[in-house]
Design an enzyme around this catalytic site. Structure first.
Site, PDB file in Angstrom:
ATOM      1  N   ASN A  50       0.846  -1.137  -0.129  1.00 53.22           N
ATOM      2  CA  ASN A  50      -0.056  -0.104   0.059  1.00 53.22           C
ATOM      3  C   ASN A  50       0.839   1.216   0.043  1.00 53.22           C
ATOM      4  OD1 ASN A  50      -2.181   1.537   0.032  1.00 53.22           O
ATOM      5  ND2 ASN A  50      -3.005   1.036   2.174  1.00 53.22           N
ATOM      6  N   HIS A 135     -15.116  -4.983  10.705  1.00 55.85           N
ATOM      7  CA  HIS A 135     -14.798  -3.519  11.103  1.00 55.85           C
ATOM      8  C   HIS A 135     -15.879  -2.657  11.366  1.00 55.85           C
ATOM      9  CE1 HIS A 135     -10.322  -3.934  10.333  1.00 55.85           C
ATOM     10  NE2 HIS A 135     -10.786  -4.992   9.862  1.00 55.85           N
ATOM     11  N   ARG A 160     -14.075  -5.584  15.166  1.00 60.41           N
ATOM     12  CA  ARG A 160     -13.143  -4.719  15.482  1.00 60.41           C
ATOM     13  C   ARG A 160     -13.893  -3.429  15.726  1.00 60.41           C
ATOM     14  NH1 ARG A 160      -7.881  -2.845  12.068  1.00 60.41           N
ATOM     15  NH2 ARG A 160      -9.076  -0.640  11.881  1.00 60.41           N
ATOM     16  N   TYR A 172      -6.700   8.133  12.607  1.00 57.18           N
ATOM     17  CA  TYR A 172      -6.260   6.984  11.776  1.00 57.18           C
ATOM     18  C   TYR A 172      -7.059   5.746  11.807  1.00 57.18           C
ATOM     19  CZ  TYR A 172      -3.476   3.645   8.729  1.00 57.18           C
ATOM     20  OH  TYR A 172      -3.057   2.685   7.902  1.00 57.18           O
ATOM     21  N   ASP A 223      -7.666  -1.691  17.552  1.00 50.72           N
ATOM     22  CA  ASP A 223      -6.452  -1.435  17.011  1.00 50.72           C
ATOM     23  C   ASP A 223      -5.768  -0.003  17.259  1.00 50.72           C
ATOM     24  OD1 ASP A 223      -3.969  -1.128  15.251  1.00 50.72           O
ATOM     25  OD2 ASP A 223      -5.196  -1.963  13.470  1.00 50.72           O
ATOM     26  N   HIS A 225      -3.123   0.991  16.238  1.00 48.54           N
ATOM     27  CA  HIS A 225      -2.167   1.554  15.106  1.00 48.54           C
ATOM     28  C   HIS A 225      -0.786   2.240  15.659  1.00 48.54           C
ATOM     29  CE1 HIS A 225      -5.376   0.832  12.356  1.00 48.54           C
ATOM     30  NE2 HIS A 225      -6.007   1.376  12.935  1.00 48.54           N
ATOM     31  N   GLU A 249      -4.485  -4.474  19.390  1.00 53.79           N
ATOM     32  CA  GLU A 249      -3.458  -4.838  18.242  1.00 53.79           C
ATOM     33  C   GLU A 249      -2.559  -3.605  18.063  1.00 53.79           C
ATOM     34  OE1 GLU A 249      -5.472  -5.101  14.419  1.00 53.79           O
ATOM     35  OE2 GLU A 249      -3.502  -4.610  13.392  1.00 53.79           O
ATOM     36  N   GLU A 275       1.179  -6.969  11.690  1.00 51.62           N
ATOM     37  CA  GLU A 275       1.144  -6.637  10.008  1.00 51.62           C
ATOM     38  C   GLU A 275       2.132  -5.841   9.243  1.00 51.62           C
ATOM     39  OE1 GLU A 275      -2.698  -4.161  10.701  1.00 51.62           O
ATOM     40  OE2 GLU A 275      -1.585  -2.506  10.267  1.00 51.62           O
ATOM     41  N   ARG A 296       0.255 -11.334  13.751  1.00 50.58           N
ATOM     42  CA  ARG A 296      -0.556 -10.909  12.862  1.00 50.58           C
ATOM     43  C   ARG A 296      -0.060 -10.814  11.178  1.00 50.58           C
ATOM     44  NH1 ARG A 296      -4.771  -8.722  11.836  1.00 50.58           N
ATOM     45  NH2 ARG A 296      -4.615  -6.757  11.503  1.00 50.58           N
ATOM     46  N   HIS A 325      -3.337 -10.571   9.113  1.00 50.68           N
ATOM     47  CA  HIS A 325      -3.749  -9.180   8.536  1.00 50.68           C
ATOM     48  C   HIS A 325      -4.615  -9.427   7.434  1.00 50.68           C
ATOM     49  CE1 HIS A 325      -2.169  -5.196   6.687  1.00 50.68           C
ATOM     50  NE2 HIS A 325      -3.398  -4.932   7.388  1.00 50.68           N
ATOM     51  N   ASP A 329      -5.951  -3.612   1.598  1.00 46.06           N
ATOM     52  CA  ASP A 329      -5.027  -3.605   0.391  1.00 46.06           C
ATOM     53  C   ASP A 329      -4.316  -4.906   0.499  1.00 46.06           C
ATOM     54  OD1 ASP A 329      -4.344  -2.492   3.342  1.00 46.06           O
ATOM     55  OD2 ASP A 329      -2.333  -2.873   2.899  1.00 46.06           O
ATOM     56  N   GLU A 352      -8.614 -11.385  10.022  1.00 43.57           N
ATOM     57  CA  GLU A 352      -9.233 -10.071   9.679  1.00 43.57           C
ATOM     58  C   GLU A 352     -10.024 -10.184   8.201  1.00 43.57           C
ATOM     59  OE1 GLU A 352      -6.600  -6.846   9.337  1.00 43.57           O
ATOM     60  OE2 GLU A 352      -8.048  -5.558   9.126  1.00 43.57           O
ATOM     61  N   TRP A 415       7.363   6.948  17.242  1.00 39.62           N
ATOM     62  CA  TRP A 415       7.509   6.641  18.490  1.00 39.62           C
ATOM     63  C   TRP A 415       8.899   5.399  18.193  1.00 39.62           C
ATOM     64  CZ3 TRP A 415       6.566  10.295  21.084  1.00 39.62           C
ATOM     65  CH2 TRP A 415       5.288  10.560  21.201  1.00 39.62           C
TER      66      TRP A 415
HETATM   67  O1  KDG Z   1      -2.327  -0.234   4.424  1.00 38.70           O
HETATM   68  C1  KDG Z   1      -2.376  -0.327   5.930  1.00 38.70           C
HETATM   69  C2  KDG Z   1      -3.521  -0.851   6.020  1.00 38.70           C
HETATM   70  O2  KDG Z   1      -3.591  -2.202   5.806  1.00 38.70           O
HETATM   71  C3  KDG Z   1      -3.593  -0.767   7.805  1.00 38.70           C
HETATM   72  O3  KDG Z   1      -3.801   0.620   8.256  1.00 38.70           O
HETATM   73  C4  KDG Z   1      -4.911  -1.653   8.326  1.00 38.70           C
HETATM   74  O4  KDG Z   1      -4.124  -1.596  10.621  1.00 38.70           O
HETATM   75  C5  KDG Z   1      -4.731  -2.033   9.511  1.00 38.70           C
HETATM   76  C6  KDG Z   1      -5.551  -3.283   9.861  1.00 38.70           C
HETATM   77  O5  KDG Z   1      -5.532  -3.834  11.136  1.00 38.70           O
HETATM   78  O6  KDG Z   1      -6.369  -3.868   9.007  1.00 38.70           O
HETATM   79 MG    MG Z   2      -3.721  -2.926  12.216  1.00 37.26          MG
END
Ligand code: KDG
Ligand code: MG
Length: 415
Positions: A50, A135, A160, A172, A223, A225, A249, A275, A296, A325, A329, A352, A415
């Protein structure tokens, strides 16, 4: 009845005659590798990265395809080792996606040549349907609670939940529709603002509300992120304990695998990560020290079935389960291969499942199917996913990148 092998003798070499990369954008960008053999059998593999798609196209076209021609497609392991060790430059998202595309196409070819669905080649099914999570997204607490309700009504057993955070404009990973979610949204990266204090003030209340509304039967996941430091992640895990998540996650980035020790010391909330990992080395300490509960890593991100199988077997020694994952994408090719993999893998945790758009599904006809919260692999030989090249050609590549986050004072989040 016509044979799925086209009359080919599976014990004859299947010489790789041609391979090509197909780039298409039916709603989002996908990179697919198609390998053709002397026996008329072909296989396909996903190579989508992606926001960085064309780097994998070049890796495949300039460096991988030329060395594949003339090889025996049946030698999956040897070709994997040749591409991984032979390149000298190991690991990384570009390299491992290119290797994954070759690997998945070769497993597809072998299964077709033998006339069996991929799960049988892997060792047969350990379960009929694989548990998937959907989701639910909302702009605020109430919207997210309602969205989770819609997923429960649609039959999902695991959901999720991601929500907009009061005071933050574009959090995000919060989809802006009910079914589809795509974070890569612009030719040049969108800039967003992140505040951990605002997020930590909000999130535990969301899960309390979800539990008081829907009870404890549906599995709930979240998640983070990679947005938290280890101690912030530990705080979050502790605050979420009464809501009994299936997993939390990407609580913190894992380049430093030791970072998870701190989280683990403070919370019993199950942890999932991986992921963005590419090889077993990214996860070795996390698994061996039992710092996580779910790994993942995906087939496309981790060098294909050949390598993910190794990761899963290693993880099984430490009671770590898989949680592949499966965002949009990851193309239907990866989804199809993953459902076969998940049907087999003994230490399966959860898969997922982010729905692809109807345009994507049309370009990639497939035989996996969702029913009552589970995903079922089809029985056609191979991984059961194809590409309609004529249709694919109607959707030209459109550059799209993932957003970048800054803290409220403008500092680059990192971070
Ligand atoms: O390309 C990035 C995505 O795959 C990601 O943001 C998705 O965090 C993600 C998830 O858990 O599906
Ligand atoms: Mg994720």
């Amino acid at each position: 009845m016509s044979s799925p092998t086209n009359g080919a003798n599976p014990y004859k070499p299947l010489e790789i005659r041609a391979a090509r990369v197909i780039v298409t954008s039916p709603g989002r960008n996908f990179v697919t590798l198609k390998i053709e053999t002397s026996e008329g059998i072909y296989g396909i593999g996903d190579a989508t990265l992606n926001g960085r798609e064309l780097s994998v196209v070049s890796y495949l076209e300039d460096h991988v395809i030329p060395v594949l021609i003339g090889r025996d497609a049946r030698r999956i392991e040897d070709i994997w080792q040749y591409l991984y060790r032979g390149a000298y430059w190991r690991r990384g998202p570009v390299t491992m996606r290119a290797i994954a595309a070759v690997d998945v196409a070769l497993w597809d070819i072998k299964a077709k040549a033998l006339g069996v669905p991929l799960y049988d080649l892997l060792g047969g099914k350990s379960r009929d349907g694989v548990l998937v999570y959907g989701h639910a997204n909302g702009g605020d607490l109430n919207e997210t609670v309602e969205a989770v309700g819609r997923y429960i009504e649609a039959g999902y057993k695991a959901i999720r939940a991601q929500s907009g955070v009061p005071g933050l404009k574009l959090a995000y990973g919060v989809g802006r529709g009910d079914l589809y979610y795509e974070p890569a949204d612009a030719t040049l990266p969108t800039e967003t603002v992140w505040s951990t204090p605002k997020y930590l003030d909000f999130l535990p209340g969301l899960f309390e509300k979800l539990r008081s509304t829907y009870g404890f039967e549906p599995h709930l996941l979240h998640d983070a992120h990679h947005r938290l430091t280890p101690i912030e992640a530990a705080q979050l895990g502790k605050m979420l304990e009464p809501s009994r998540l299936f997993w939390l996650e990407d609580a913190t980035p894992a380049e430093n695998q030791d970072a998870f020790k701190l989280i683990r010391q403070h919370t019993t909330t199950p942890l999932a990560v991986g992921e963005v990992f590419n090889t077993i080395w990214d996860a070795k300490d996390l698994i061996q020290n039992q710092l996580i509960d779910y790994i993942r890593m995906s087939i496309v991100g981790s060098g294909g079935i050949t390598h993910l199988r190794r990761v899963a077997d290693f993880a099984s020694l430490y009671q770590v389960r898989t949680g592949c994952h499966g965002a949009t994408d990851l193309s239907p090719v990866t989804m199809g291969a993953a459902v076969h993999f998940d049907s087999w893998v003994p230490n399966f945790g959860m898969q997922e499942y982010m729905r692809h758009s109807p345009e994507t599904d049309e370009v990639f006809p497939h035989d996996y199917r969702f029913e009552n919260g589970l995903m079922f692999a089809g029985d056609t030989p191979g991984h059961g996913v194809d590409i309609d090249e004529k249709l694919a050609a109607k959707y030209p590549y459109k550059p799209k990148q993932l957003p970048v986050a800054r803290l409220e004072d403008g500092t680059m989040w990192n971070w």
